[in-house]
Motif scaffolding. Structure first.
Motif, PDB file in Angstrom:
ATOM      1  N   THR A   1       0.831  -1.212   0.000  1.00  0.00           N
ATOM      2  CA  THR A   1       0.000   0.000   0.000  1.00  0.00           C
ATOM      3  C   THR A   1       0.862   1.256   0.000  1.00  0.00           C
ATOM      4  O   THR A   1       0.796   2.062   0.935  1.00  0.00           O
ATOM      5  CB  THR A   1      -0.923   0.023   1.242  1.00  0.00           C
ATOM      6  OG1 THR A   1      -0.093  -0.057   2.418  1.00  0.00           O
ATOM      7  CG2 THR A   1      -1.888  -1.142   1.224  1.00  0.00           C
TER       8      THR A   1
ATOM      9  N   LEU B   1      -1.540 -10.486  -0.429  1.00  0.00           N
ATOM     10  CA  LEU B   1      -2.953 -10.310  -0.125  1.00  0.00           C
ATOM     11  C   LEU B   1      -3.619  -9.456  -1.186  1.00  0.00           C
ATOM     12  O   LEU B   1      -4.750  -9.739  -1.611  1.00  0.00           O
ATOM     13  CB  LEU B   1      -3.114  -9.651   1.251  1.00  0.00           C
ATOM     14  CG  LEU B   1      -4.553  -9.323   1.682  1.00  0.00           C
ATOM     15  CD1 LEU B   1      -5.383 -10.598   1.801  1.00  0.00           C
ATOM     16  CD2 LEU B   1      -4.555  -8.556   3.000  1.00  0.00           C
ATOM     17  N   ARG B   2      -2.930  -8.434  -1.631  1.00  0.00           N
ATOM     18  CA  ARG B   2      -3.465  -7.551  -2.659  1.00  0.00           C
ATOM     19  C   ARG B   2      -3.741  -8.318  -3.949  1.00  0.00           C
ATOM     20  O   ARG B   2      -4.748  -8.095  -4.626  1.00  0.00           O
ATOM     21  CB  ARG B   2      -2.480  -6.407  -2.910  1.00  0.00           C
ATOM     22  CG  ARG B   2      -2.892  -5.444  -4.004  1.00  0.00           C
ATOM     23  CD  ARG B   2      -4.112  -4.666  -3.615  1.00  0.00           C
ATOM     24  NE  ARG B   2      -4.583  -3.826  -4.720  1.00  0.00           N
ATOM     25  CZ  ARG B   2      -5.813  -3.367  -4.832  1.00  0.00           C
ATOM     26  NH1 ARG B   2      -6.702  -3.662  -3.930  1.00  0.00           N
ATOM     27  NH2 ARG B   2      -6.160  -2.618  -5.842  1.00  0.00           N
TER      28      ARG B   2
ATOM     29  N   THR C   1      -9.315  -6.438  -0.175  1.00  0.00           N
ATOM     30  CA  THR C   1      -8.237  -5.596   0.332  1.00  0.00           C
ATOM     31  C   THR C   1      -8.630  -4.118   0.264  1.00  0.00           C
ATOM     32  O   THR C   1      -8.420  -3.353   1.211  1.00  0.00           O
ATOM     33  CB  THR C   1      -6.949  -5.827  -0.469  1.00  0.00           C
ATOM     34  OG1 THR C   1      -6.549  -7.193  -0.348  1.00  0.00           O
ATOM     35  CG2 THR C   1      -5.827  -4.930   0.029  1.00  0.00           C
TER      36      THR C   1
ATOM     37  N   PHE D   1      -1.280  -5.766   5.105  1.00  0.00           N
ATOM     38  CA  PHE D   1      -1.717  -5.645   3.710  1.00  0.00           C
ATOM     39  C   PHE D   1      -0.512  -5.772   2.777  1.00  0.00           C
ATOM     40  O   PHE D   1      -0.066  -4.801   2.171  1.00  0.00           O
ATOM     41  CB  PHE D   1      -2.423  -4.308   3.485  1.00  0.00           C
ATOM     42  CG  PHE D   1      -3.760  -4.200   4.173  1.00  0.00           C
ATOM     43  CD1 PHE D   1      -4.919  -4.564   3.519  1.00  0.00           C
ATOM     44  CD2 PHE D   1      -3.837  -3.748   5.481  1.00  0.00           C
ATOM     45  CE1 PHE D   1      -6.146  -4.467   4.156  1.00  0.00           C
ATOM     46  CE2 PHE D   1      -5.058  -3.648   6.124  1.00  0.00           C
ATOM     47  CZ  PHE D   1      -6.221  -4.018   5.462  1.00  0.00           C
TER      48      PHE D   1
ATOM     49  N   LEU E   1      -9.115  -1.669   3.509  1.00  0.00           N
ATOM     50  CA  LEU E   1      -8.397  -0.393   3.637  1.00  0.00           C
ATOM     51  C   LEU E   1      -9.383   0.758   3.808  1.00  0.00           C
ATOM     52  O   LEU E   1      -9.135   1.691   4.592  1.00  0.00           O
ATOM     53  CB  LEU E   1      -7.517  -0.166   2.402  1.00  0.00           C
ATOM     54  CG  LEU E   1      -6.243  -0.996   2.325  1.00  0.00           C
ATOM     55  CD1 LEU E   1      -5.576  -0.822   0.956  1.00  0.00           C
ATOM     56  CD2 LEU E   1      -5.265  -0.604   3.432  1.00  0.00           C
TER      57      LEU E   1
END
Length: 378
Positions: A259, A344-345, A352, A340, A356
């Protein structure tokens, strides 16, 4: 258009229906214990007391009594519901949020949207809108206690902008905006980018809400305008974000790998919450308000209480007692963002994005409310 239902969606639906059914049956069979002692005590009772401008509401075998003095509330027999949050209600809201996110992710799968972080950014104004609407309710309460002033929103309509009802209202508003924006982008030639239209809808609604608060500041005695609180909160939150996120990206790259930009936005949202508490709880009087604000959440109040117990009064006079809340917020959000990662993304992009968004909302939502409460002296 009918969407094919998957096994996961059937399982989710079954769990939700079972939980709702258990609460409904329990409330009917064990009214005082399940409904009065749990549902009403922690969830609807606080909304009802807040909407009526009462200091508390008392459950007495189905007869609800509104009380308007703190001493009378303290002497009343439980269950007694006070406006605001409790640890039980906050846990309940958190569980409801997580379960709801699963359902929303199913909806986004069918609509085939939400994989891109653009979806998160386009919903950013709606997060601020939720906080601004709560301040409208605060202003409505301020009108009720002001001499000679009438609330501009009466009961039961005002309950729509009180937690937790406002969560469902904001969900409905946001969902309607998403459907309209995506429909216009896909079915017409008028709109090329649905995400931009979605952000535009949220921005217009936010501007109208803040504009209404500005109108109250000009036309009433119970709302004022102190822009220094917005300037300080947004400015200091930005400084905190830069001072924290840049070193994290350089020295702890694994935390920010999944992220890089969205993580900075989420951190900024929680920094707004932390700074708004520090400024509003400790320095509001010095910055022009009649008195410092009071914490609206159990966690804020707990941090303040612990700080007062740990630090000597001579130190608190210089530093205030709310600054540890900012530290807690920053440390907590950095830990959450570390979960994250890129894997996982890639495996669950829509979920995800929703997670967020949820993390951003639980920080920026109350943070924007506290900032605007101070800005409009409510």
């Amino acid at each position: 258009m009918a969407f094919p239902e998957t096994d996961r969606e059937r399982a989710w639906t079954a769990v939700v229906l079972a939980a709702v059914g258990a609460l409904v049956v329990g409330s009917l069979v064990l009214r005082d214990t399940v409904y009065g002692g749990f549902v009403w005590h922690y969830f609807w009772g606080p909304v009802y007391a807040d909407a009526q401008g009462a200091h508390c509401a008392v459950w007495n075998g189905g007869n609800v009594q509104l009380l308007y003095e703190s001493a009378t509330c303290r002497a009343a027999s439980e269950p007694v519901a006070y406006p605001g949050y409790t640890l039980v209600s906050e846990v309940g809201y958190a569980v409801t949020l997580l379960v709801s996110l699963v359902g929303v992710s199913f909806l986004l799968d069918h609509l085939e949207i939400g994989e891109s972080m653009q979806f998160l950014y386009s919903l950013f104004p709606f997060v601020l809108l939720g906080g601004a609407l709560r301040v409208v309710e605060d202003a409505n309460n301020a009108a009720e206690v002001a001499a000679g002033a009438e609330p501009f929103i009466g009961y039961p309509l005002n309950s729509l902008i009180i937690s937790p009802v406002i969560y469902f209202v904001m969900f409905a508003i946001t969902l309607a905006a998403v459907v309209v924006a995506i429909y216009l982008a896909r079915r017409t030639d008028v709109v090329e980018d649905g995400y931009r239209l979605l952000a535009g809808i949220g921005t217009v609604l936010l501007a109208a809400t803040v504009g209404f608060l500005g109108y109250l500041a000009v036309t009433t005695d119970y709302v004022e305008f102190h822009p220094i609180f917005t300037v300080l909160t947004l400015g200091l939150a930005t400084v905190v974000t830069v001072l924290v996120w840049l070193p994290v990206r350089r020295y702890l790259p694994s935390i920010a790998a999944g992220t890089p930009l969205a993580g900075a936005l989420v951190l900024w949202g929680h920094a707004v919450d932390g700074v708004a508490n520090v400024v509003g709880l400790d320095w509001a009087k010095e910055l022009g308000l009649r008195a410092d604000l009071v914490p609206k959440h159990p966690l804020n109040a707990a941090v303040v209480d612990i700080t007062q117990d740990v630090l000597p009064a001579s130190v608190i006079q210089l530093t205030g007692d709310a600054w540890p809340f900012l530290v807690v917020k920053v440390v907590a959000v950095i830990f959450v963002l570390s979960l994250f990662d890129e894997e996982l993304r890639e495996e669950a992009p829509r979920y995800t994005t929703l997670m967020l968004l949820a993390v951003l909302a639980v920080g920026l939502g109350p943070g924007s409310r506290d900032m605007l409460r101070a800005t409009f002296a409510i």
